[in-house]
Write a protein that holds these residues in place. Structure first.
Motif, short mmCIF file in Angstrom:
data_model
loop_
_atom_site.label_atom_id
_atom_site.label_comp_id
_atom_site.label_asym_id
_atom_site.label_seq_id
_atom_site.Cartn_x
_atom_site.Cartn_y
_atom_site.Cartn_z
N VAL A 66 -22.62 -13.17 -19.10
CA VAL A 66 -22.93 -13.18 -17.67
C VAL A 66 -21.62 -13.11 -16.88
CG1 VAL A 66 -24.00 -14.47 -15.78
CG2 VAL A 66 -25.00 -14.55 -18.08
N ALA B 57 -30.82 -7.66 -23.30
CA ALA B 57 -29.53 -7.38 -22.69
C ALA B 57 -28.41 -8.12 -23.40
CB ALA B 57 -29.57 -7.77 -21.21
N THR C 201 -26.32 -13.43 -24.05
CA THR C 201 -26.06 -12.48 -22.97
C THR C 201 -24.81 -12.91 -22.21
OG1 THR C 201 -28.43 -12.07 -22.71
CG2 THR C 201 -27.00 -11.36 -20.92
N CYS D 186 -25.16 -9.24 -18.31
CA CYS D 186 -25.90 -9.41 -17.06
C CYS D 186 -24.88 -9.63 -15.95
CB CYS D 186 -26.86 -10.60 -17.16
SG CYS D 186 -27.70 -11.00 -15.60
N VAL E 92 -34.49 -11.26 -17.20
CA VAL E 92 -33.58 -10.92 -18.29
C VAL E 92 -34.02 -11.61 -19.58
CG1 VAL E 92 -31.21 -11.11 -19.14
CG2 VAL E 92 -31.64 -10.47 -16.77
N ASN F 11 -28.96 -5.93 -15.61
CA ASN F 11 -28.69 -6.08 -17.05
C ASN F 11 -28.66 -4.71 -17.70
OD1 ASN F 11 -31.43 -5.53 -18.54
ND2 ASN F 11 -31.96 -6.80 -16.76
#
Length: 396
Positions: free
Chosen positions: A287, A322, A285, A325, A316, A347
């Motif tokens: 970020v 996701a 994911t 995020c 999450v 997300n």
């Protein structure tokens, strides 16, 4: 202030002090009741040939059990019974009337009634006590025909006034004792209630901390372990590095649990954001963080913001697929709390078939309680693009 439980020794000491105070109050009332018992004897000793013995014996025979009944009613009052037993109360009034009528000297009868009133008027309700007081004020005048002595108005009236003063003096002592007892007893009960509330709050705090700490840490461990398992054949060195991180995460989780148990924990918002970001990145994911640079917060708000980021990252991991995020910190003005910090964790891939807010269970519920205690608000909902947004408004 930290609360680690009730103090048994202190509780026993408090109970002992209450018992001693109760005995002292009852003991002080004994002197008043002894006056009722002594009055017929004094009338006999100071009397002349005109004294009728059977009247003295009747008054004394009534005074002794009457004193015992008054002690019982007073004991019940100290034990919290605001309305005495009707049989005991009205029976004691009847006995007081009989003893007062049996006494030959009007002053003795009035002082006898004053002694009863000074103790018994506070064991019943105010309305009942007022009615009985009016009755006892009139009673000496109604008993004049029963006295074998020659009654003169002026001496009788003066004796009536003196007996009222005597009764008021006794009542003041009784009222002070009972009032101090009630205040002390209520204070002790309040202290016990606060202790029980503190225990309950500490249990809730500990439960929230355990859930939030272990939920995030175990989720991170699971992600890292799964990643290392996938890499063990393709990239042994990378797998080894991931297992080292698993070991480090486990060590930090143990430290956090120990901190929660000890009741003290420093929260570093930047460190929490970095930790959540690393775990989510390891899970694939991406970020992005905004608004964290140069963000200066009081310790309480920093701790709350860190909890929001931790819970958002955990959701999450657990409840989304996701690919991105966003963690955002913005200052805003809220109509309810004034100047506030808005913390958002969103997300783009909440899983179908169950709302994340329902799946997280105690996590969001505990976080909501934590934020509410800090004066803020928390909301969690799906977004239009199929994602999920956790939003907290924290007052500054």
């Amino acid at each position: 202030m930290r609360y680690h439980g009730a103090d048994p020794a202190g509780s026993r000491q408090t109970e002992r002090k209450l018992r001693v105070a109760r005995r002292i109050i009852l003991g002080s009332m004994v002197f008043v009741l002894l006056a009722m018992v002594v009055l017929p004897i004094l009338e006999l000793v100071a009397g002349t040939e005109s004294v009728v013995l059977w009247r003295i014996v009747l008054a004394e025979a009534v005074a002794v059990p009457l004193g015992v009944i008054l002690l019982v009613m007073l004991r019940d009052r100290l034990d919290g019974r605001r309305d005495p037993s009707p049989g005991l109360y009205w029976g004691s009034i009847a006995m007081a009337v009989v003893a007062s009528a049996a006494l030959q000297v009007p002053v003795s009868g009035m002082f006898f009634l004053g002694a009863w009133w000074g103790v018994a008027v506070f064991v019943a309700s105010r309305a009942r006590g007022a009615l009985v007081s009016v009755f006892l004020l009139v009673l000496p005048w109604l008993l004049i025909p029963l006295s074998p002595l020659d009654i003169r108005f002026v001496p009788f009236f003066l004796a009536w006034i003196v007996s009222i003063v005597w009764a008021l003096f006794l009542a003041a002592g009784s009222l002070a004792s009972i009032w101090l007892w009630d205040v002390t007893n209520d204070a002790v009960k309040g202290q016990r209630a606060r202790a029980r509330l503190a225990v309950t709050e500490e249990r809730l705090r500990f439960a929230r901390d355990m859930h939030d700490l272990l939920g995030h840490s175990l989720s991170a461990l699971a992600v890292k372990a799964e990643l290392a398992n996938r890499l063990v054949d393709r990239a042994p060195e990378r797998a080894s590095a991931e297992m080292d991180e698993v070991h480090e995460l486990a060590r930090k989780a143990l430290q956090q649990v120990r901190s929660a148990v000890s009741g003290y924990r420093e929260v570093d918002l930047a460190g929490e954001v970095a930790s959540v970001g690393a775990v989510l990145s390891a899970n694939g994911t991406v970020v992005s963080v905004s608004g964290l640079d140069d963000l200066a917060l009081p310790p309480e708000q920093e701790a709350l913001a860190a909890w929001v980021v931790r819970e958002g990252g955990t959701n999450v991991l657990r409840h989304s697929d996701a690919t991105a995020c966003q963690i955002a910190f913005t200052s805003a003005k809220d109509t309810t709390v004034g100047r506030a910090l808005v913390v958002e964790v969103s997300n783009d891939g909440a899983r179908a078939g169950g709302a994340p807010e329902e799946a997280s269970g105690n996590g969001l519920a505990g976080l909501s309680e934590r934020v509410s205690m800090g004066g803020g608000t928390l909301s969690a909902a799906r977004t239009k693009n199929g994602g999920f947004l956790l939003r907290a408004v924290l007052p500054l």
